[in-house]
Design a protein around this motif. Structure first.
Motif, PDB file in Angstrom:
ATOM      1  N   LEU A 106       7.608   0.069 -14.131  1.00 12.85           N
ATOM      2  CA  LEU A 106       8.235   0.561 -12.897  1.00 12.85           C
ATOM      3  C   LEU A 106       9.308  -0.407 -12.408  1.00 12.85           C
ATOM      4  N   PHE A 107       8.970  -1.694 -12.375  1.00 14.73           N
ATOM      5  CA  PHE A 107       9.942  -2.693 -11.920  1.00 14.73           C
ATOM      6  C   PHE A 107      11.179  -2.689 -12.823  1.00 14.73           C
ATOM      7  N   ALA A 108      10.971  -2.655 -14.130  1.00 12.84           N
ATOM      8  CA  ALA A 108      12.103  -2.674 -15.072  1.00 12.84           C
ATOM      9  C   ALA A 108      12.992  -1.444 -14.880  1.00 12.84           C
ATOM     10  N   ALA A 109      12.391  -0.289 -14.674  1.00 12.66           N
ATOM     11  CA  ALA A 109      13.166   0.943 -14.483  1.00 12.66           C
ATOM     12  C   ALA A 109      14.012   0.898 -13.218  1.00 12.66           C
ATOM     13  N   ALA A 110      13.596   0.068 -12.260  1.00 15.14           N
ATOM     14  CA  ALA A 110      14.322  -0.037 -10.986  1.00 15.14           C
ATOM     15  C   ALA A 110      15.236  -1.254 -10.921  1.00 15.14           C
ATOM     16  N   GLY A 111      15.301  -2.055 -11.997  1.00 16.47           N
ATOM     17  CA  GLY A 111      16.185  -3.210 -12.007  1.00 16.47           C
ATOM     18  C   GLY A 111      15.545  -4.500 -11.539  1.00 16.47           C
ATOM     19  N   PHE A 112      14.220  -4.568 -11.601  1.00 11.67           N
ATOM     20  CA  PHE A 112      13.481  -5.778 -11.231  1.00 11.67           C
ATOM     21  C   PHE A 112      12.765  -6.343 -12.449  1.00 11.67           C
ATOM     22  N   GLU A 113      12.412  -7.602 -12.347  1.00  7.29           N
ATOM     23  CA  GLU A 113      11.597  -8.273 -13.350  1.00  7.29           C
ATOM     24  C   GLU A 113      10.370  -8.839 -12.645  1.00  7.29           C
ATOM     25  N   LEU A 114       9.187  -8.586 -13.186  1.00  7.65           N
ATOM     26  CA  LEU A 114       7.965  -9.136 -12.608  1.00  7.65           C
ATOM     27  C   LEU A 114       7.940 -10.636 -12.858  1.00  7.65           C
ATOM     28  N   ALA A 115       7.903 -11.425 -11.778  1.00  5.25           N
ATOM     29  CA  ALA A 115       7.999 -12.882 -11.887  1.00  5.25           C
ATOM     30  C   ALA A 115       6.655 -13.576 -11.754  1.00  5.25           C
ATOM     31  N   GLU A 116       5.766 -13.010 -10.939  1.00  9.78           N
ATOM     32  CA  GLU A 116       4.497 -13.694 -10.672  1.00  9.78           C
ATOM     33  C   GLU A 116       3.493 -12.700 -10.118  1.00  9.78           C
ATOM     34  N   VAL A 117       2.208 -12.972 -10.351  1.00 12.69           N
ATOM     35  CA  VAL A 117       1.133 -12.128  -9.851  1.00 12.69           C
ATOM     36  C   VAL A 117       0.024 -13.044  -9.349  1.00 12.69           C
ATOM     37  N   THR A 118      -0.486 -12.774  -8.144  1.00 14.16           N
ATOM     38  CA  THR A 118      -1.583 -13.584  -7.612  1.00 14.16           C
ATOM     39  C   THR A 118      -2.906 -13.105  -8.201  1.00 14.16           C
ATOM     40  N   PRO A 119      -3.935 -13.926  -8.090  1.00 16.92           N
ATOM     41  CA  PRO A 119      -5.288 -13.443  -8.383  1.00 16.92           C
ATOM     42  C   PRO A 119      -5.660 -12.380  -7.345  1.00 16.92           C
ATOM     43  N   GLY A 167       0.797  -1.224   0.000  1.00 20.38           N
ATOM     44  CA  GLY A 167       0.000   0.000   0.000  1.00 20.38           C
ATOM     45  C   GLY A 167       0.827   1.270   0.000  1.00 20.38           C
ATOM     46  N   VAL A 168       2.004   1.228  -0.612  1.00 22.43           N
ATOM     47  CA  VAL A 168       2.896   2.385  -0.614  1.00 22.43           C
ATOM     48  C   VAL A 168       3.001   2.989  -2.015  1.00 22.43           C
ATOM     49  N   LEU A 169       3.169   2.165  -3.025  1.00 20.88           N
ATOM     50  CA  LEU A 169       3.445   2.675  -4.362  1.00 20.88           C
ATOM     51  C   LEU A 169       2.321   3.550  -4.910  1.00 20.88           C
ATOM     52  N   HIS A 170       1.082   3.222  -4.582  1.00 18.94           N
ATOM     53  CA  HIS A 170      -0.013   4.022  -5.140  1.00 18.94           C
ATOM     54  C   HIS A 170      -0.086   5.418  -4.539  1.00 18.94           C
ATOM     55  N   ASP A 171       0.717   5.684  -3.506  1.00 14.61           N
ATOM     56  CA  ASP A 171       0.774   7.025  -2.916  1.00 14.61           C
ATOM     57  C   ASP A 171       1.669   7.970  -3.708  1.00 14.61           C
ATOM     58  N   TRP A 172       2.459   7.454  -4.652  1.00 13.08           N
ATOM     59  CA  TRP A 172       3.519   8.248  -5.267  1.00 13.08           C
ATOM     60  C   TRP A 172       3.440   8.234  -6.785  1.00 13.08           C
ATOM     61  N   ASP A 173       4.023   9.277  -7.395  1.00 11.74           N
ATOM     62  CA  ASP A 173       4.122   9.326  -8.852  1.00 11.74           C
ATOM     63  C   ASP A 173       5.212   8.356  -9.317  1.00 11.74           C
ATOM     64  N   ASP A 174       5.340   8.183 -10.616  1.00  7.64           N
ATOM     65  CA  ASP A 174       6.282   7.201 -11.153  1.00  7.64           C
ATOM     66  C   ASP A 174       7.728   7.491 -10.753  1.00  7.64           C
ATOM     67  N   ARG A 175       8.129   8.756 -10.731  1.00  7.08           N
ATOM     68  CA  ARG A 175       9.505   9.109 -10.378  1.00  7.08           C
ATOM     69  C   ARG A 175       9.845   8.674  -8.959  1.00  7.08           C
ATOM     70  N   ARG A 176       8.945   8.943  -8.006  1.00  7.26           N
ATOM     71  CA  ARG A 176       9.189   8.573  -6.608  1.00  7.26           C
ATOM     72  C   ARG A 176       9.088   7.058  -6.421  1.00  7.26           C
ATOM     73  N   CYS A 177       8.160   6.406  -7.120  1.00  8.99           N
ATOM     74  CA  CYS A 177       8.063   4.939  -7.041  1.00  8.99           C
ATOM     75  C   CYS A 177       9.351   4.296  -7.538  1.00  8.99           C
ATOM     76  N   THR A 178       9.885   4.809  -8.631  1.00  6.23           N
ATOM     77  CA  THR A 178      11.127   4.264  -9.167  1.00  6.23           C
ATOM     78  C   THR A 178      12.260   4.451  -8.167  1.00  6.23           C
ATOM     79  N   ALA A 179      12.322   5.605  -7.508  1.00  4.78           N
ATOM     80  CA  ALA A 179      13.365   5.840  -6.497  1.00  4.78           C
ATOM     81  C   ALA A 179      13.229   4.851  -5.339  1.00  4.78           C
ATOM     82  N   LEU A 180      12.008   4.626  -4.867  1.00  2.00           N
ATOM     83  CA  LEU A 180      11.781   3.678  -3.770  1.00  2.00           C
ATOM     84  C   LEU A 180      12.169   2.265  -4.197  1.00  2.00           C
TER      85      LEU A 180
END
Length: 170
Positions: free
Chosen positions: A142-155, A72-85
């Protein structure tokens, strides 16, 4: 607030993981301003000897760990701040670690009754925090810009649009 653990365990919310072993160390990072002071210690039996609360700026650094939970943190911020986090998390996570993000995910079709809650939350985030809800493509970016790869997503969890997005270092 980002949460990390320095052992093979992870948060109990992820169904494929196991509880952290008693020897693990957990820590919470809280922002220094704009929020109330963090508690001085973790309560509960068996926690005070392996858990710490650390005040800090999670845009700059987070405690090291194998598993990090951002809820519940990322939706509080714009893309620039999310990428920094997320970059802070990337610098602190183990090479084989996992980032667990619990956030609402905007459905691809907004014309459904199920999408109403996500749309209302998106409007509220924009008005109150300058943030927003994101769809799967936006989270991948967002994940790619920060050096992550999305691996899985739950329902969706519990009848909401909240999902667990699992990312790993790219």
């Amino acid at each position: 607030m980002p949460w990390s653990t320095s052992a093979a365990g992870t948060a109990r919310c992820w169904p494929r993981c196991w509880p952290p072993p008693r020897a693990s160390r957990e820590s919470c990072s809280t922002p220094p301003r704009g929020s109330r002071a963090p508690p001085r210690s973790c309560g509960g039996p068996g926690l005070s000897d392996r858990c710490s609360i650390e005040a800090g700026d999670f845009f700059e650094a987070v405690p090291e760990g194998d598993v990090m939970l951002v809820k519940g943190v990322l939706h509080d911020w714009d893309d620039r701040r999310c990428t920094a986090l997320l970059r802070s998390c990337r610098r602190s996570i183990a090479a084989d670690g996992r980032l667990l993000v619990l956030e609402p995910v905007m459905p691809s079709s907004l014309g459904t009754p199920e999408a109403a809650g996500a749309v209302m939350s998106d409007i509220a985030m924009l008005v109150y925090t300058g943030g927003r809800e994101r769809g799967m493509t936006e989270f991948r970016d967002l994940f790619a810009a920060a050096g992550f790869e999305l691996a899985e997503v739950t329902p969706p969890l519990g009848g909401s649009e909240v999902r667990v997005l699992v990312a790993k270092p790219a």
